[in-house]
Design a protein around this motif. Structure first.
Motif, PDB file in Angstrom:
ATOM      1  N   ALA A 278       0.777  -1.147   0.006  1.00 57.38           N
ATOM      2  CA  ALA A 278      -0.077   0.024   0.000  1.00 57.38           C
ATOM      3  C   ALA A 278       1.020   1.157  -0.189  1.00 57.38           C
ATOM      4  O   ALA A 278       0.557   2.122  -0.824  1.00 57.38           O
ATOM      5  N   GLY A 282       1.237   3.257  -3.590  1.00 57.00           N
ATOM      6  CA  GLY A 282       0.431   4.872  -3.332  1.00 57.00           C
ATOM      7  C   GLY A 282       1.746   5.869  -3.615  1.00 57.00           C
ATOM      8  O   GLY A 282       1.334   6.835  -4.245  1.00 57.00           O
ATOM      9  N   SER A 285       2.218   5.633  -7.377  1.00 56.96           N
ATOM     10  CA  SER A 285       0.956   6.374  -8.020  1.00 56.96           C
ATOM     11  C   SER A 285       1.116   7.910  -7.985  1.00 56.96           C
ATOM     12  O   SER A 285       1.019   8.623  -8.934  1.00 56.96           O
ATOM     13  N   LEU A 342      -7.206  -0.483  -2.604  1.00 48.18           N
ATOM     14  CA  LEU A 342      -6.503   0.592  -3.533  1.00 48.18           C
ATOM     15  C   LEU A 342      -6.457  -0.003  -4.753  1.00 48.18           C
ATOM     16  O   LEU A 342      -6.253   1.126  -6.110  1.00 48.18           O
ATOM     17  N   LEU A 346      -6.589   3.181  -7.927  1.00 47.02           N
ATOM     18  CA  LEU A 346      -5.178   3.616  -8.318  1.00 47.02           C
ATOM     19  C   LEU A 346      -5.406   3.317  -9.842  1.00 47.02           C
ATOM     20  O   LEU A 346      -4.914   4.129 -10.678  1.00 47.02           O
ATOM     21  N   CYS A 386      -7.738   8.607  -7.768  1.00 44.84           N
ATOM     22  CA  CYS A 386      -6.561   8.136  -7.225  1.00 44.84           C
ATOM     23  C   CYS A 386      -5.548   9.106  -6.427  1.00 44.84           C
ATOM     24  O   CYS A 386      -4.697   8.354  -5.686  1.00 44.84           O
ATOM     25  N   ALA A 390      -3.924   7.306  -2.695  1.00 45.90           N
ATOM     26  CA  ALA A 390      -2.427   7.313  -2.589  1.00 45.90           C
ATOM     27  C   ALA A 390      -1.885   7.837  -1.498  1.00 45.90           C
ATOM     28  O   ALA A 390      -1.206   7.242  -0.824  1.00 45.90           O
ATOM     29  N   THR A 391      -2.411   9.303  -1.292  1.00 44.13           N
ATOM     30  CA  THR A 391      -1.817   9.996  -0.073  1.00 44.13           C
ATOM     31  C   THR A 391      -2.315   9.320   1.333  1.00 44.13           C
ATOM     32  O   THR A 391      -1.595   8.765   2.335  1.00 44.13           O
ATOM     33  N   ALA A 393      -2.925   6.004   1.530  1.00 41.50           N
ATOM     34  CA  ALA A 393      -2.301   4.589   1.694  1.00 41.50           C
ATOM     35  C   ALA A 393      -0.976   4.911   2.349  1.00 41.50           C
ATOM     36  O   ALA A 393      -0.406   4.247   3.034  1.00 41.50           O
ATOM     37  N   ASN A 410       5.157  11.656   0.835  1.00 38.53           N
ATOM     38  CA  ASN A 410       4.041  12.173  -0.093  1.00 38.53           C
ATOM     39  C   ASN A 410       4.257  13.264  -0.986  1.00 38.53           C
ATOM     40  O   ASN A 410       4.106  13.392  -2.140  1.00 38.53           O
ATOM     41  N   ALA A 507      -0.627  -2.841  -6.459  1.00 38.87           N
ATOM     42  CA  ALA A 507      -1.519  -2.160  -5.465  1.00 38.87           C
ATOM     43  C   ALA A 507      -2.350  -3.273  -4.711  1.00 38.87           C
ATOM     44  O   ALA A 507      -2.776  -4.277  -5.589  1.00 38.87           O
ATOM     45  N   SER A 513      -5.339  -3.362   1.700  1.00 42.51           N
ATOM     46  CA  SER A 513      -5.344  -1.834   1.951  1.00 42.51           C
ATOM     47  C   SER A 513      -5.443  -1.426   3.303  1.00 42.51           C
ATOM     48  O   SER A 513      -5.673  -0.283   3.713  1.00 42.51           O
TER      49      SER A 513
END
Length: 527
Positions: A278, A282, A285, A342, A346, A386, A390-391, A393, A410, A507, A513
């Motif tokens: 994850a 993430g 992604s 996820l 994603l 997405c 992603a953030t 995750a 991030n 993912a 997840s």
């Protein structure tokens, strides 16, 4: 090890049963305003570059560094800044960052030589590097798990739309005032947010481990060298020895960073976090999303202004609808992760973003705004699907005490992706334009060959003074630009389609997840 939050215990309990407290809503508001400011500052000056060049005498190289000096310092310092927030307090880091950002933004008001503006932008980038991870880590530490995903989603939507806000506000300011008004507004807004920062609670690690100085130096060098290489690539070429040296140096420093961190008891970033599917998917992604998104903005803004003759304000207004689905969907997407996982979010989001970019090839020199808006809306829905998941995750699969570092991962993924996206789109566009415009270059006088071959903007300036042949030259140059535009759009779309396939495999599904509070050593791949 848990983060210490100064919010009263009853606030957290109340938020678990009845929704967000006023304290949490206010913290979210301040955090979103701060991240919107520093993201908007990345794009704000793009609309002012022609006026700035005329008033200050800045060369093209100096104009490039007025924009990129901010991005470079921001990207290089994000991870160390996140660790400082975890160690010394996230609100304090936010306040220091806003102060540095505001002072840096105020310098051009007093001294507007190109060298001072470049230095001021680098200084503002240092402040922004302190602000960005602090805003997100304050939220992840200040909201209980039951409501954290929605808060992170709103933050993510605001951060993703900040560049459009920067273009829009700067366009409005330039309608009435000079480019100095942009710096004044950045300084004033940072001062206002600085004052409101005193009203929110803080959080930090309960212990203060020693600073990881070797890791800090290596990651700053890795990100800085790699981003600098991507900045130089469109002008020098991707195979230029300097560019290759910078890119290889950045990758080598990143490899050294990973080796050093694996051997440290208290690393700046435990790279074993990337073994969690994850967290890893993430991060990747986000990098690819922002590669595509910033490449998209780079292409579309030039198309609107140089082909359709939109003003800076009109082009910003044309892009504004993107923000609506991005913000709206970002608020709810993290809540779907426990139910669908996820993987579908994603993968489908990346594919939809790629489709929106691919649809740009349908545009020509006579397209209506509705025809422009259609692909942008498709891309916006892809981003909305997405980006926030992603953030989420990343922050949900990092120990509570390291939320500053998670936030910095991030933000670093976003910045590296943005730099690569602009460089990639710019390189393909320039190569395509240069190839297709060559017959016109061969036909113009010697003095006009270099500007006509360099860019559409320069070719249009030549066409204005070229007499009867000017209109024919302008039409041919626009057609050449559109061919390069199509080629760049196809390349970006292919990157997103490949990313979609990768994420569909990498993912995790619904079970894998789920948020984890385990240490990186205990993380296991679960599908």
């Amino acid at each position: 090890m848990r983060s210490r939050d100064s919010a009263p215990p009853q606030d957290t309990e109340q938020s678990n049963t009845t929704g967000w407290t006023l304290r949490q809503i206010w913290m979210l508001t301040v955090a979103c305003c701060a991240v919107a400011l520093v993201v908007a500052a990345m794009a704000a000056l793009n609309t002012a570059l022609p006026d700035l060049a005329r008033d200050t005498g800045a060369t093209q190289s100096q104009l490039t560094w007025i924009v990129d000096g901010y991005t470079l310092t921001l990207a290089a310092l994000l991870l160390p800044a996140g660790a400082l927030g975890d160690r010394y307090g996230r609100r304090g880091l936010l306040m220091v960052g806003l102060l540095i950002f505001g002072l840096g933004s105020a310098i051009p008001i007093l001294n507007d030589s190109p060298e001072w503006i470049i230095g001021s932008r680098a200084m503002a980038g240092v402040g922004a590097a302190l602000v960005m991870p602090a805003t997100l880590s304050l939220l992840t530490a200040g909201f209980p798990p039951a409501h954290r995903g929605r808060a992170v989603g709103i933050w993510s939507g605001v951060a993703g739309s900040g560049a459009i806000a920067g273009l829009l506000v700067s366009g409005l300011l330039l309608e009435k005032w000079s480019w100095h008004a942009i710096f004044i507004s950045l300084a004033v807004v940072s001062a206002l947010i600085f004052v409101t920062g005193f009203t929110i609670s803080s959080s930090r690690e309960t212990e203060r481990p020693p600073l990881d100085l070797p890791g800090t130096a290596l990651i700053a060098a890795a990100v800085g060298l790699f981003v600098l290489g991507t900045i130089e690539a469109p002008q020098r070429g991707w195979l230029d020895p300097v560019v290759l040296g910078l890119l290889v140096g950045g990758l080598a420093a990143a490899a050294a960073f990973a080796l050093v961190e694996l051997r440290r008891k208290r690393p700046l970033l435990d790279v074993r976090l990337f073994a969690n599917r994850a967290f890893g998917s993430g991060s990747m992604s986000l990098l690819l999303q922002f590669l595509a998104s910033l490449g998209l903005f780079f292409l579309v803004v030039q198309y609107l202004q140089l082909v359709l003759n939109y003003s800076p304000l009109q082009s910003a207004l044309a892009l504004a609808p993107i923000a609506v689905p991005v913000v709206a969907m970002s608020a709810v997407m993290p809540m779907l992760i426990p139910h669908v996982g996820l993987r579908p979010l994603l993968a489908s989001g990346s594919a939809l973003l790629g489709l929106g970019i691919l649809l740009l090839v349908r545009l020509d020199a006579h397209s209506s705004y509705a025809e422009v808006c259609g692909p942008l809306i498709v891309a916006a829905f892809g981003i909305g699907l997405c980006t926030a998941p992603a953030t989420a995750a990343i922050v949900q699969n990092t120990p509570d005490a390291k939320q500053g570092v998670a936030s910095a991962v991030n933000d670093t993924a976003r910045e590296i992706g943005s730099a690569i996206g602009v460089a990639l789109a710019g390189s393909v566009l320039a190569a395509g334009y240069g190839t297709h415009v060559q017959p016109a270059v061969d036909a113009v006088p010697e003095a006009a060959k270099e500007p006509v071959s360099s860019s559409l903007a320069a070719a249009l300036q030549v066409a204005e003074v070229a007499g009867p042949q000017g209109e024919q030259l302008a039409t041919f140059a626009r057609d050449s630009f559109l061919k390069g535009f199509d080629e760049a759009s196809i390349v970006l779309a292919c990157v997103l389609f490949a990313a979609s396939l990768l994420l569909a495999v990498w993912a995790p599904g619904r079970k894998g997840s789920a948020p984890t509070t385990e240490s990186p050593k205990e993380l296991a791949d679960v599908d």
